[in-house]
Scaffold this active site. Structure first.
Site, PDB file in Angstrom:
ATOM      1  CB  SER A 243      -0.964  -0.051   1.201  1.00 55.53           C
ATOM      2  OG  SER A 243      -1.965   0.911   1.085  1.00 55.53           O
ATOM      3  CG  ASP A 338      -6.532  -2.693  -4.111  1.00 55.38           C
ATOM      4  OD1 ASP A 338      -7.221  -2.115  -3.244  1.00 55.38           O
ATOM      5  OD2 ASP A 338      -5.297  -2.560  -4.190  1.00 55.38           O
ATOM      6  CG  HIS A 371      -5.291  -2.580  -0.492  1.00 55.26           C
ATOM      7  ND1 HIS A 371      -4.737  -1.904  -1.556  1.00 55.26           N
ATOM      8  CD2 HIS A 371      -4.723  -2.041   0.624  1.00 55.26           C
ATOM      9  CE1 HIS A 371      -3.870  -1.003  -1.115  1.00 55.26           C
ATOM     10  NE2 HIS A 371      -3.852  -1.069   0.202  1.00 55.26           N
TER      11      HIS A 371
END
Length: 431
Positions: A243, A338, A371
């Site tokens: 991330s 995601d 994600h």
């Protein structure tokens, strides 16, 4: 992690449950779960239970029928109902869920294992008659791996050293905008032969929860610290991030000397959230359109996926990370489900820019993955509280697809770093 099978049954229990090759293993180790002593074609329910460090109970169950000899082998026997269907050797691990909504299973203290109780009950669904039980002890720190807290200069980090003199490939491990000092991925990587520095950069000790700016020099300190370690191979450092940590990994590989390979997990090719300040320049944060934030009226879960301004819009281009200038090797990993941001589009942007400059990059996108691509067998977290933002965030992902993606991504990450930091194939586990 030595042993041959699990002490599987108590006095009076009708079935024997075993975990092979050993009841103690690393968390990313696949195991074979066997049940013996059943009646031919007997209907049974298998249940896995794990209590995390906060006391939260995570469980999964699956319905099976014994074979003609009264046995079960989860690597061959299909589940006919429950938390998953079909032949899923590690399904009891990756399908673990808490009854408390939106709880994420993560390891806080890597010096202790997770204990997974595996039970077999008579019948389908009625878990009142226990037939057998076994405990699988799953560690995040391999035998002989050293954990060393680091508070040198400005650094807030933990260093993990594999046993032996090396030289080993050196890695810097970065998590996302939730902040803190996250150690469990770094400790597993060290258990697989990498000197790994888990690095905090926000929301930890005196590091602010949401800094006004991140300084590239802080990450340069981490690179210099790691390069000084005697066990680290001198040919270059690797960096991986998830991330927000992923775009920081790309920035480090672009602007800092000594970075030879970088892995972006669910990341962006643009600088996100917080401006990044280097020597004589600042990369602003990628702008957001708050009007595109989606919130569930009933649960209050936030979906950020449409909020970033389109990366093709020229107004965003000063937020791009100019990774095409880097001489490092790159691996991009993204989930097509995601829901935090469209990481697959950012990965495509990065790969295209590299290719336009005659560079190659490895890129793998996973249908159905969300994600939070974690080490294998950690269960999918579709929604959880964002510690810094203080709201429930939708991460996305489908259970089986996400689990398969994590297994594949974990192998790719290790093979990539072995290839580019050691010029060698990934070694087999010695545990």
């Amino acid at each position: 992690m030595k042993g041959s099978s699990c002490a599987s049954s108590r006095a009076g229990m009708a079935a024997q449950v075993s975990v092979l090759p050993a009841p103690r293993c690393l968390f990313d180790d696949p195991v074979q779960i066997l049940v013996a002593g059943l009646q031919p074609q007997q209907a049974v329910t298998l249940r896995a239970s794990l209590v995390d460090e906060s006391g939260e109970l995570f469980q999964a169950h699956a319905l099976y029928r014994a074979g003609s000899r009264g046995d079960l082998d989860l690597s061959r026997s299909p589940a006919v109902g429950g938390s998953y269907l079909g032949v899923e050797p590690m399904g009891l691990l990756w399908s673990l869920q808490s009854k408390t909504p939106y709880k994420r299973l993560a390891k806080r203290n890597v010096l202790t294992p997770f204990h997974v109780d595996i039970e077999v009950y008579d019948g389908h669904g009625d878990m009142s008659h226990l037939l057998g039980k076994c405990t699988n002890e799953r560690w995040f720190l391999g035998e002989g791996v050293k954990r060393i807290p680091v508070r040198e200069g400005r650094l807030k980090a933990t260093l993990f050293l594999p046993p032996g003199d090396g030289p080993f490939p050196g890695l810097i491990d970065l998590y996302g905008s939730g902040g803190g000092l996250v150690e469990y991925r770094a400790s597993l990587l060290a258990s697989r032969g990498f000197v790994t520095l888990a690095l905090a950069y926000m929301a930890f000790e005196d590091l602010p929860a949401m800094p006004e700016v991140l300084e590239l020099s802080y990450f340069e300190e981490a690179v210099n610290f790691l390069r000084k370690q005697q066990q680290v191979k001198s040919t270059g450092i690797g960096v991986l991030g998830l991330s927000k940590g992923a775009d920081l990994a790309l920035s480090m590989a672009t602007f800092l000397p000594g970075i030879k390979a970088a892995v972006s997990i669910s990341g962006s090719s643009f600088n996100s959230f917080i401006p990044l300040q280097g020597g004589g320049f600042t990369i602003p944060a990628h702008p957001y359109d708050l009007k595109k934030m989606k919130t569930s009226d009933e649960s209050g879960i936030v979906d950020f996926s449409d909020m970033p301004v389109d990366h093709r819009d020229p107004t965003t281009w000063d937020c791009r990370i100019p990774l095409e200038r880097s001489l490092a090797k790159f691996l991009f990993l993204s989930g097509l489900d995601d829901r935090n941001w469209k990481s697959d589009l950012y990965c495509q942007d990065a790969v295209q820019r590299l290719q336009q400059h005659g560079r190659e990059a490895e890129f793998c996108s996973y249908p159905g993955a969300g994600h939070l691509l974690e080490p294998p067998y950690l269960p999918l977290c579709q929604v959880s509280i964002h510690k810094v933002l203080g709201m429930f965030v939708y991460w996305g992902g489908q259970w089986r697809e996400h689990a398969k993606a994590q297994e594949d991504a974990w192998h790719r990450i290790q093979a990539f770093f072995w290839q580019h930091l050691m010029d060698a194939d990934m070694p087999r586990s010695k545990l």
